[in-house]
Design a protein around this motif. Structure first.
Motif, PDB file in Angstrom:
ATOM      1  N   MET A  54       0.840  -1.152   0.000  1.00 50.86           N
ATOM      2  CA  MET A  54       0.000   0.000   0.000  1.00 50.86           C
ATOM      3  C   MET A  54       0.902   1.237   0.000  1.00 50.86           C
ATOM      4  SD  MET A  54      -2.569   1.565   2.875  1.00 50.86           S
ATOM      5  CE  MET A  54      -3.392   0.084   3.231  1.00 50.86           C
ATOM      6  N   THR A  55       0.506   2.225  -0.765  1.00 46.61           N
ATOM      7  CA  THR A  55       1.220   3.491  -0.807  1.00 46.61           C
ATOM      8  C   THR A  55       0.247   4.609  -0.470  1.00 46.61           C
ATOM      9  OG1 THR A  55       2.696   2.690  -2.522  1.00 46.61           O
ATOM     10  CG2 THR A  55       2.538   5.069  -2.260  1.00 46.61           C
ATOM     11  N   VAL A  56       0.640   5.451   0.440  1.00 48.92           N
ATOM     12  CA  VAL A  56      -0.177   6.611   0.786  1.00 48.92           C
ATOM     13  C   VAL A  56       0.471   7.823   0.134  1.00 48.92           C
ATOM     14  CG1 VAL A  56      -1.025   8.061   2.649  1.00 48.92           C
ATOM     15  CG2 VAL A  56      -0.887   5.582   2.957  1.00 48.92           C
ATOM     16  N   SER A  57      -0.312   8.593  -0.566  1.00 53.40           N
ATOM     17  CA  SER A  57       0.210   9.759  -1.266  1.00 53.40           C
ATOM     18  C   SER A  57      -0.533  11.009  -0.833  1.00 53.40           C
ATOM     19  CB  SER A  57       0.066   9.568  -2.774  1.00 53.40           C
ATOM     20  OG  SER A  57       0.364  10.768  -3.434  1.00 53.40           O
ATOM     21  N   ILE A  58       0.205  11.952  -0.214  1.00 51.74           N
ATOM     22  CA  ILE A  58      -0.467  13.204   0.133  1.00 51.74           C
ATOM     23  C   ILE A  58      -0.764  14.015  -1.124  1.00 51.74           C
ATOM     24  CG2 ILE A  58       0.443  13.334   2.471  1.00 51.74           C
ATOM     25  CD1 ILE A  58       2.355  15.523   1.479  1.00 51.74           C
ATOM     26  N   ALA A  59      -0.071  13.702  -2.222  1.00 57.77           N
ATOM     27  CA  ALA A  59      -0.382  14.372  -3.489  1.00 57.77           C
ATOM     28  C   ALA A  59      -1.821  14.061  -3.890  1.00 57.77           C
ATOM     29  CB  ALA A  59       0.584  13.933  -4.578  1.00 57.77           C
ATOM     30  N   GLY A  60      -2.263  12.828  -3.625  1.00 55.34           N
ATOM     31  CA  GLY A  60      -3.650  12.462  -3.905  1.00 55.34           C
ATOM     32  C   GLY A  60      -4.606  13.242  -3.008  1.00 55.34           C
ATOM     33  N   ALA A  61      -4.233  13.426  -1.756  1.00 55.26           N
ATOM     34  CA  ALA A  61      -5.082  14.191  -0.837  1.00 55.26           C
ATOM     35  C   ALA A  61      -5.214  15.639  -1.288  1.00 55.26           C
ATOM     36  CB  ALA A  61      -4.509  14.136   0.575  1.00 55.26           C
ATOM     37  N   ASN A  62      -4.159  16.179  -1.847  1.00 61.76           N
ATOM     38  CA  ASN A  62      -4.186  17.564  -2.311  1.00 61.76           C
ATOM     39  C   ASN A  62      -5.040  17.748  -3.560  1.00 61.76           C
ATOM     40  OD1 ASN A  62      -2.480  18.381  -0.265  1.00 61.76           O
ATOM     41  ND2 ASN A  62      -0.659  17.931  -1.459  1.00 61.76           N
ATOM     42  N   ARG A  63      -5.456  16.657  -4.163  1.00 58.36           N
ATOM     43  CA  ARG A  63      -6.254  16.729  -5.382  1.00 58.36           C
ATOM     44  C   ARG A  63      -7.656  16.187  -5.162  1.00 58.36           C
ATOM     45  NH1 ARG A  63      -3.822  13.555  -9.478  1.00 58.36           N
ATOM     46  NH2 ARG A  63      -4.703  14.925 -11.034  1.00 58.36           N
ATOM     47  N   ASP A  64      -8.056  16.024  -3.928  1.00 57.84           N
ATOM     48  CA  ASP A  64      -9.372  15.485  -3.605  1.00 57.84           C
ATOM     49  C   ASP A  64     -10.457  16.459  -4.069  1.00 57.84           C
ATOM     50  OD1 ASP A  64     -11.703  14.501  -2.515  1.00 57.84           O
ATOM     51  OD2 ASP A  64     -10.927  14.329  -0.474  1.00 57.84           O
ATOM     52  N   PRO A  65     -11.284  16.081  -5.070  1.00 59.28           N
ATOM     53  CA  PRO A  65     -12.306  17.000  -5.562  1.00 59.28           C
ATOM     54  C   PRO A  65     -13.371  17.324  -4.521  1.00 59.28           C
ATOM     55  CG  PRO A  65     -12.476  14.864  -6.650  1.00 59.28           C
ATOM     56  CD  PRO A  65     -11.252  14.821  -5.780  1.00 59.28           C
ATOM     57  N   ALA A  66     -13.487  16.509  -3.486  1.00 61.69           N
ATOM     58  CA  ALA A  66     -14.441  16.821  -2.425  1.00 61.69           C
ATOM     59  C   ALA A  66     -13.964  18.014  -1.596  1.00 61.69           C
ATOM     60  CB  ALA A  66     -14.642  15.604  -1.527  1.00 61.69           C
ATOM     61  N   VAL A  67     -12.653  18.252  -1.570  1.00 62.72           N
ATOM     62  CA  VAL A  67     -12.083  19.365  -0.812  1.00 62.72           C
ATOM     63  C   VAL A  67     -11.710  20.522  -1.724  1.00 62.72           C
ATOM     64  CG1 VAL A  67     -10.213  20.061   0.745  1.00 62.72           C
ATOM     65  CG2 VAL A  67     -11.202  17.768   0.928  1.00 62.72           C
ATOM     66  N   PHE A  68     -11.099  20.207  -2.868  1.00 58.97           N
ATOM     67  CA  PHE A  68     -10.591  21.238  -3.779  1.00 58.97           C
ATOM     68  C   PHE A  68     -11.354  21.220  -5.103  1.00 58.97           C
ATOM     69  CE2 PHE A  68      -6.936  20.011  -1.110  1.00 58.97           C
ATOM     70  CZ  PHE A  68      -6.726  21.227  -0.498  1.00 58.97           C
ATOM     71  N   ALA A  69     -12.667  21.274  -5.032  1.00 57.34           N
ATOM     72  CA  ALA A  69     -13.483  21.171  -6.239  1.00 57.34           C
ATOM     73  C   ALA A  69     -13.490  22.453  -7.065  1.00 57.34           C
ATOM     74  CB  ALA A  69     -14.907  20.789  -5.876  1.00 57.34           C
ATOM     75  N   ASP A  70     -13.497  23.599  -6.408  1.00 52.55           N
ATOM     76  CA  ASP A  70     -13.596  24.849  -7.156  1.00 52.55           C
ATOM     77  C   ASP A  70     -12.582  25.836  -6.621  1.00 52.55           C
ATOM     78  OD1 ASP A  70     -14.625  26.636  -9.009  1.00 52.55           O
ATOM     79  OD2 ASP A  70     -15.951  27.537  -7.529  1.00 52.55           O
ATOM     80  N   PRO A  71     -11.581  26.244  -7.341  1.00 56.14           N
ATOM     81  CA  PRO A  71     -11.278  25.820  -8.699  1.00 56.14           C
ATOM     82  C   PRO A  71     -10.785  24.391  -8.728  1.00 56.14           C
ATOM     83  CG  PRO A  71      -9.593  27.318  -7.897  1.00 56.14           C
ATOM     84  CD  PRO A  71     -10.638  27.224  -6.834  1.00 56.14           C
ATOM     85  N   ALA A  72     -10.643  23.863  -9.905  1.00 54.22           N
ATOM     86  CA  ALA A  72     -10.271  22.462 -10.113  1.00 54.22           C
ATOM     87  C   ALA A  72      -9.029  22.080  -9.301  1.00 54.22           C
ATOM     88  CB  ALA A  72     -10.027  22.219 -11.595  1.00 54.22           C
ATOM     89  N   PRO A  73      -8.948  20.840  -8.827  1.00 52.31           N
ATOM     90  CA  PRO A  73      -7.822  20.410  -7.994  1.00 52.31           C
ATOM     91  C   PRO A  73      -6.448  20.625  -8.633  1.00 52.31           C
ATOM     92  CG  PRO A  73      -9.495  18.697  -8.095  1.00 52.31           C
ATOM     93  CD  PRO A  73      -9.911  19.772  -9.048  1.00 52.31           C
TER      94      PRO A  73
END
Length: 102
Positions: free
Chosen positions: A1-20
């Motif tokens: 398993m790999t955890v990526s904070i880069a993925g967290a920074n692109r979460d559309p539920a958090v950073f939906a507008d403007p685009a992630p």
């Protein structure tokens, strides 16, 4: 398993507008970005890195006032840990000197 904070920074539920994937320092929830981690794992150099970046960009734009991103060659961020554009293409329209420089 790999955890990526880069993925967290692109979460559309958090950073939906403007685009992630859109770089926006003024987004209302920028403080939720995990680029420098959070809590006890917060990067000690984060404030210095931000200050250095601001100073470098300000100097660059002051010294090269006609500098702008090339709209025909957009830069997409890449990478899992350090997300950054592989290349950043710019255009520079040299302007006539306006007088002595400080």
């Amino acid at each position: 398993m790999t955890v990526s904070i880069a993925g967290a920074n692109r979460d559309p539920a958090v950073f939906a507008d403007p685009a992630p994937d859109r770089f926006d320092l003024r987004r209302p929830n920028a403080r939720l970005h995990l680029a420098f981690a959070q809590g006890p794992h917060f990067c000690l150099g984060a404030h210095a890195a931000r200050l250095e970046t601001r100073a470098a960009v300000a100097l660059l734009l002051r010294e090269l006032p006609g500098l702008r991103l090339d709209p025909d060659r957009p830069a997409a961020p890449r990478g899992l840990v350090f997300r950054k554009p592989e290349h950043l293409y710019v255009l520079w329209m040299r302007s006539a000197p306006t007088g002595p420089r400080p």
